[in-house]
Design an enzyme around this catalytic site. Structure first.
Site, PDB file in Angstrom:
ATOM      1  CG  ASP A   1       3.590  -9.858   5.546  1.00 11.08           C
ATOM      2  OD1 ASP A   1       4.600 -10.576   5.528  1.00 11.08           O
ATOM      3  OD2 ASP A   1       3.065  -9.393   4.522  1.00 11.08           O
TER       4      ASP A   1
ATOM      5  CB  CYS B   1      -0.881   0.016   1.235  1.00  7.50           C
ATOM      6  SG  CYS B   1      -1.877  -1.457   1.337  1.00  7.50           S
TER       7      CYS B   1
ATOM      8  CE1 TYR C   1      -3.234 -10.495   0.198  1.00  7.98           C
ATOM      9  CE2 TYR C   1      -4.970  -8.866  -0.024  1.00  7.98           C
ATOM     10  CZ  TYR C   1      -3.863  -9.340   0.632  1.00  7.98           C
ATOM     11  OH  TYR C   1      -3.374  -8.662   1.719  1.00  7.98           O
TER      12      TYR C   1
END
Ligand code: ADP
Ligand code: SF4
Length: 702
Positions: A265, A30, A169
């Protein structure tokens, strides 16, 4: 030339019908630009392609208004009108020989659909993942067919936009396909629920649809979180994560594997080391012949080459390392690994996306500025003149200003009172888990050492007389800041009563950073709301102090929610038994006669007048900083003498201008260097903007 052991990183990898030029893979991330700022986005991704990344991916891209994540700015492929903005990015990647990847996304219960007001969909009835009072509804078979059709249509649009890799995804607990897989979100008893084969069915269908639609020309990638770090309650690498890979092993053209959720993550360096995901993902290659990409904040080419050689992954995935240094691959390729601007793992990049503004980076001040200000991470305009520049203060702001000015070709003198360069970083990097912050200094110090036009003066505290006598045409002051010790800050607009009498027992972060340990027990008061109070609590606790925390906020270090650290920091302190009094402000500090040497800290609830008293030996106030701008003020007062001293300009930058993050100081230093001797129109908007073009036909409803 590069060492031969890094050659392996420059081998091509076949991904279905397409082939990468090397093993450097910018995974989806992002950026706070998304569908609203497509030119900025294309320029940012294009710079990474230029810097040598073999694959450059989008962020998540919504396939339909039935699942949109406003107000966050992600990509969109709702219909054909969304193709041209995304095509810009694919074109920018192709211009430099990179493959362009697109991460198609259907968010399921992870979005409340705040913009479209469509009711979110999930495998089973469930409140949405955010706190909005909205529930996602259980999907019917017809809903499943609809989502598959929307996803397939978006894949076809992605192909028309010229993407080479198309994602299905199933990661981060953000994607519907993962919600089907996880027992936590799937309570169905039809063929999409129950056994792992059934729960994987929806992802299998998405992959088959996508291969059928675009597989002739595009590689089909699956991004899957092999572990949620929730133990047996969730997907784990030992059990269901493994079973999913076994189930679908040869179906995708590439496996992009990682951890869920996003905070697991993209863990900050404080809580995870380089390569931290290897122990979770390394089983994947044993179950498939298809290539595998993984992440782990890799910045060292040795660690990357080793991960490939050990068979952990085929492609080195990176989001943050590619943000900190878009030129990381080409630096390794040319044998200039020492020039890599290594990510420090601070997650300031995440904070821009969190509030839908272009991402920013502590290490790379040009990140997010490629299009709107025309800043390039490796190139900068040459000096306009040959006048000398004096930079006072070698913290992040001064170091970056000197580096960028040196790169422009100016003769630069960098002076600092200390015998070491680094300013605040010298002390802050010694705090628990922040050793990697030293990279802010190391990268710049090394660059400066290579510049013959930059002279460094250590142990040189300069006065106004010194500066006037220096003979520099331009003076940049980067003299830093100091913490207040009277409690003034967001909550207290006047000093906290009673501190004067207790002065000997009141400490500021500067004291602790300088090595003074407050007597135990110590109350740490956090009205700063970033990392400092939590870090000091950790430091003092591990040094054997009894620590008590108070804050007017509902949580400790409120802004660290933005860097995805808050729950880790507070959780750790709670596990250690550190009391945390949230929603409490200090009303006064007393020195009760009966308790020799103890302070009585009077706290009051921010909601009610209820008072709480804490007796402790010392008080550590983490509230706000003041600019260390005495030199700037002294020079301003002597402006009449500037011309005689040959000074054209004195500019105050970094924390001595306004205390903020390290990222803000680096950015200001960089900006000052770019703007030196440039004509700046004070009333003009200082960057380009992207405008919505009104389409008269659409406006009239035609
Ligand atoms: P920033 O984050 O803005 O870069 P820092 O606090 O990290 O600020 O660094 C400020 C640096 O300026 C420190 O290394 C300090 O030693 C130095 N400094 C402050 N005043 C002077 C001065 N008068 N002369 C030289 N160096 C100074
Ligand atoms: Fe790395 Fe921090 Fe830059 Fe993010 S902001 S890329 S974590 S240095």
């Amino acid at each position: 030339m590069r060492p031969p052991q890094h050659d392996i990183l420059f081998e091509p990898v076949q991904i279905g019908p397409v082939r990468t030029k090397n093993r450097f893979y910018q995974v989806p991330h992002c950026n706070g630009m998304g569908h609203a700022r497509p030119q900025a986005l294309a320029a940012m991704r294009g710079v990474k392609a230029e810097g040598g990344w073999g694959v450059v991916c989008t962020e998540e891209v919504e396939v339909s208004p039935h699942s949109e994540i406003a107000p966050w700015l992600e990509g969109r492929l709702w219909d054909d009108a969304d193709i041209p903005p995304l095509a810009l990015m694919a074109e920018a990647c192709h211009a430099h020989g990179a493959l362009a990847g697109i991460e198609l996304m259907f968010n399921g219960y992870a979005t409340p659909n705040r913009f479209s007001r469509e009711i979110p969909m999930a495998p089973s009835h469930l409140p949405v993942r955010l706190a909005d009072p909205i529930q996602a509804r259980a999907m019917s078979k017809a809903d499943i067919a609809d989502v598959r059709r929307w996803h397939r249509a978006a894949a076809l649009r992605a192909k028309r936009a010229d993407f080479d890799l198309v994602y299905c995804y199933a990661g981060h607990d953000l994607a519907l396909a993962m919600h089907f897989i996880s027992r936590r979100t799937n309570r169905r008893n039809d063929e999409y629920g129950g056994s792992i084969e059934n729960r994987t069915r929806f992802l299998r269908e998405l992959i088959e649809d996508t291969k059928d639609a675009v597989g002739d020309r595009c590689g089909v990638v699956v991004r899957f979180a092999v572990d949620q770090l929730l133990g047996p309650q969730g997907i784990t690498a030992e059990a269901e994560g493994r079973e999913v890979i076994e189930c679908l092993a040869e179906l995708p053209d590439l496996w992009d594997v990682n951890l869920a959720d996003w905070s697991n993550d993209s863990v900050t360096a404080r809580f995870a080391e380089e390569g931290f995901q290897e122990r979770y993902i390394s089983f994947v290659k044993g179950l498939t012949t298809k290539p595998v990409v993984g992440v782990g904040r890799y910045t060292s080419p040795d660690a990357m080459a080793s991960a490939v050689r050990r068979g952990v992954m085929d492609l080195i995935g990176a989001a943050r390392p590619s943000i900190a240094d878009p030129y990381l691959p080409s630096k390794i390729e040319q044998g200039h690994s020492d020039d890599i601007r290594e990510c420090i793992g601070c997650n300031i990049c995440v904070t821009g996306d969190q509030v839908s503004v272009p991402l920013r980076c502590t290490q790379n001040p040009t990140m997010g500025e490629e299009w709107r200000r025309g800043w390039h991470p490796e190139r900068i305009a040459p000096a306009r003149g040959s006048g000398k520049v004096l930079v006072v203060g070698a913290g992040p702001a001064g170091l970056e200003a000197a580096r960028a000015l040196g790169q422009r070709g100016y003769p630069v003198a960098l002076a600092d009172a200390s015998d070491q360069l680094g300013g605040r970083i010298l002390h802050e990097a010694a705090l628990p888990g922040l050793a990697s912050w030293r990279r802010v200094v190391e990268y710049r110090e090394q660059a400066l050492q290579r510049m013959a036009n930059v002279d460094i003066y250590r142990q040189s505290r300069l006065s106004a007389d010194d500066v006037l006598a220096w003979g520099a045409g331009h003076v940049l002051l980067a003299t830093g800041s100091r913490w207040r010790r009277d409690g003034l800050g967001r909550q207290h607009r006047v000093p906290i009563p009673g501190l004067d009498a207790a002065a000997a027992q009141v400490f500021s972060p500067d004291d602790v950073l300088a090595g003074r340990i407050p007597p135990s027990p110590v109350l740490i008061y956090d009205d700063d709301h970033y990392v400092m109070a939590g870090l000091l609590a950790e430091l003092l606790h591990t040094r054997g102090c009894e620590v008590i925390i108070a804050t007017p906020s509902t949580v400790l270090g409120e802004w660290t929610v933005m860097t995805m650290e808050q729950s880790r920091v507070q959780g750790q302190l709670i596990r250690w038994g550190v009391p945390i009094h949230t929603t409490h402000e200090i009303t006064r500090v007393d020195m009760p006669g009966h308790a020799q040497g103890l302070l009585r800290i009077c706290l009051s609830s921010v909601y009610t007048p209820t008072e709480l008293r804490v007796d402790c030996a010392s008080l550590l106030l983490v509230t706000m900083r003041d600019p260390e701008d005495a030199l700037h003020c002294a020079l301003q007062a002597r402006q009449a003498e500037w011309a005689g001293a040959g000074i054209h300009e004195v500019r105050n930058i970094g924390d001595s201008f306004a205390p903020g993050t390290v990222a803000a100081a680096v950015w200001q230093g960089h900006r000052a260097a770019r703007e030196l001797e440039e004509t700046i129109e004070p009333d003009a908007v200082p960057f380009r903007r992207e405008f919505i073009q009104i389409n008269p036909a659409a406006a009239s409803g035609a």
